[in-house]
Motif scaffolding. Structure first.
Motif, PDB file in Angstrom:
ATOM      1  N   TRP A  24     -33.372  -6.999 -43.148  1.00 30.25           N
ATOM      2  CA  TRP A  24     -33.319  -7.283 -41.716  1.00 30.25           C
ATOM      3  C   TRP A  24     -32.093  -6.694 -41.032  1.00 30.25           C
ATOM      4  O   TRP A  24     -32.172  -6.214 -39.903  1.00 30.25           O
ATOM      5  N   ASP A  25     -30.936  -6.702 -41.688  1.00 28.30           N
ATOM      6  CA  ASP A  25     -29.735  -6.146 -41.050  1.00 28.30           C
ATOM      7  C   ASP A  25     -29.945  -4.691 -40.656  1.00 28.30           C
ATOM      8  O   ASP A  25     -29.563  -4.271 -39.561  1.00 28.30           O
ATOM      9  N   GLN A  26     -30.556  -3.919 -41.550  1.00 26.98           N
ATOM     10  CA  GLN A  26     -30.803  -2.511 -41.232  1.00 26.98           C
ATOM     11  C   GLN A  26     -31.865  -2.364 -40.147  1.00 26.98           C
ATOM     12  O   GLN A  26     -31.740  -1.520 -39.266  1.00 26.98           O
ATOM     13  N   LEU A  27     -32.902  -3.176 -40.215  1.00 25.33           N
ATOM     14  CA  LEU A  27     -33.937  -3.104 -39.187  1.00 25.33           C
ATOM     15  C   LEU A  27     -33.359  -3.467 -37.824  1.00 25.33           C
ATOM     16  O   LEU A  27     -33.699  -2.847 -36.816  1.00 25.33           O
ATOM     17  N   ALA A  28     -32.482  -4.447 -37.793  1.00 30.16           N
ATOM     18  CA  ALA A  28     -31.879  -4.867 -36.525  1.00 30.16           C
ATOM     19  C   ALA A  28     -30.988  -3.774 -35.937  1.00 30.16           C
ATOM     20  O   ALA A  28     -30.757  -3.743 -34.729  1.00 30.16           O
ATOM     21  N   ARG A  29     -30.495  -2.858 -36.781  1.00 20.36           N
ATOM     22  CA  ARG A  29     -29.680  -1.731 -36.295  1.00 20.36           C
ATOM     23  C   ARG A  29     -30.546  -0.506 -35.996  1.00 20.36           C
ATOM     24  O   ARG A  29     -30.024   0.594 -35.837  1.00 20.36           O
ATOM     25  N   ASP A  30     -31.864  -0.686 -35.952  1.00 15.93           N
ATOM     26  CA  ASP A  30     -32.816   0.390 -35.644  1.00 15.93           C
ATOM     27  C   ASP A  30     -32.791   1.492 -36.702  1.00 15.93           C
ATOM     28  O   ASP A  30     -32.922   2.669 -36.406  1.00 15.93           O
TER      29      ASP A  30
ATOM     30  N   TRP B 111     -35.094   1.943 -39.003  1.00 15.79           N
ATOM     31  CA  TRP B 111     -36.449   1.788 -39.538  1.00 15.79           C
ATOM     32  C   TRP B 111     -36.828   2.928 -40.471  1.00 15.79           C
ATOM     33  O   TRP B 111     -37.464   2.715 -41.501  1.00 15.79           O
TER      34      TRP B 111
ATOM     35  N   ALA C  87     -40.462  -8.844 -33.627  1.00 13.24           N
ATOM     36  CA  ALA C  87     -39.857  -8.952 -34.957  1.00 13.24           C
ATOM     37  C   ALA C  87     -40.793  -9.665 -35.922  1.00 13.24           C
ATOM     38  O   ALA C  87     -40.991  -9.223 -37.057  1.00 13.24           O
TER      39      ALA C  87
ATOM     40  N   LEU D 264     -39.432  -4.542 -29.659  1.00 12.11           N
ATOM     41  CA  LEU D 264     -38.024  -4.841 -29.949  1.00 12.11           C
ATOM     42  C   LEU D 264     -37.082  -3.881 -29.218  1.00 12.11           C
ATOM     43  O   LEU D 264     -35.871  -3.986 -29.354  1.00 12.11           O
TER      44      LEU D 264
ATOM     45  N   GLU E 171     -37.704  -9.936 -46.322  1.00 11.85           N
ATOM     46  CA  GLU E 171     -37.151  -9.760 -44.973  1.00 11.85           C
ATOM     47  C   GLU E 171     -35.634  -9.876 -44.992  1.00 11.85           C
ATOM     48  O   GLU E 171     -34.925  -9.105 -44.349  1.00 11.85           O
TER      49      GLU E 171
ATOM     50  N   MET F  21     -36.508  -0.746 -29.785  1.00  8.64           N
ATOM     51  CA  MET F  21     -35.772   0.099 -30.722  1.00  8.64           C
ATOM     52  C   MET F  21     -36.370   1.497 -30.640  1.00  8.64           C
ATOM     53  O   MET F  21     -37.423   1.771 -31.222  1.00  8.64           O
TER      54      MET F  21
END
Length: 199
Positions: free
Chosen positions: A33-39, A41, A3, A72, A29, A74
């Protein structure tokens, strides 16, 4: 570690602004980040690239980002970064694909087209065989912002030609035909011809 490395790469590429240097209109960030954490990208990087403007990102960026996102675990994000790495190295095509409904055409799919680059259909792009008949070309297909295209559906797609040089004559507005066997499975209208990105 993945990350932190991914965020650093996005900041270094000018896609994100470090929190401490951010102005009122800058993306940081915290914003993504919320969207990145849900894959998600693909979606986030598309927005960030639009906001950034400027020349396309080089292959080395996508290779490094793929490695960081892979750490990560993902899968879709990693696959997207690998796809963009290949596209940056070899070029590609963006198009709007319309699949024929199964009931209207013999070639219509009865199952959804997987969206994450696993399908490698044949395309009639105007090439000719020695006998004058059509010569089909192969390109992998990535459907933007969707996991699959339903039968008879429509989506913006990215094509990764197996032999990119044979596709360079295409221009926006050209219509190409997708085949998985002899009857056509759909048509695609070219939006962009993406050249390779110089390192």
């Amino acid at each position: 570690m993945g990350a932190v490395e991914a965020i650093r790469l996005l900041e270094d590429a000018g896609l994100l602004t470090p929190e401490e240097a951010a102005g009122p209109g800058d993306l940081t960030e915290r914003d993504v980040w919320d969207q990145l954490a849900r894959d998600e990208w693909e979606q986030v990087l598309g927005v960030l690239e639009e906001c950034r403007g400027g020349p396309p990102l080089p292959p080395a960026f996508w290779a490094s980002l793929a490695e960081a996102v892979g750490q990560l675990r993902m899968e879709r994000g990693t696959a997207w970064c690998h796809w963009r790495h290949t596209e940056a190295r070899r070029g590609g095509i963006r198009a709007v694909l319309t699949l024929f409904p199964p009931e209207e055409a013999d070639g219509g799919r009865r199952l959804p087209v997987p969206g994450a680059g696993v399908l490698r259909p044949m395309w009639d792009i105007g090439s000719r065989a020695p006998d004058g008949g059509p010569a089909w070309n192969i390109a992998s297909l990535w459907a933007e912002h969707t996991a699959a295209i339903p039968p008879g559906g429509r989506a913006t797609v990215r094509l990764a030609p197996l032999t990119p040089g044979q596709w360079r004559h295409l221009t926006p507005g050209d219509v190409i035909t997708m085949h998985e066997r002899r009857p056509p499975a759909g048509t695609a209208t070219v939006l962009e011809v993406l050249p390779p990105v110089l390192p």
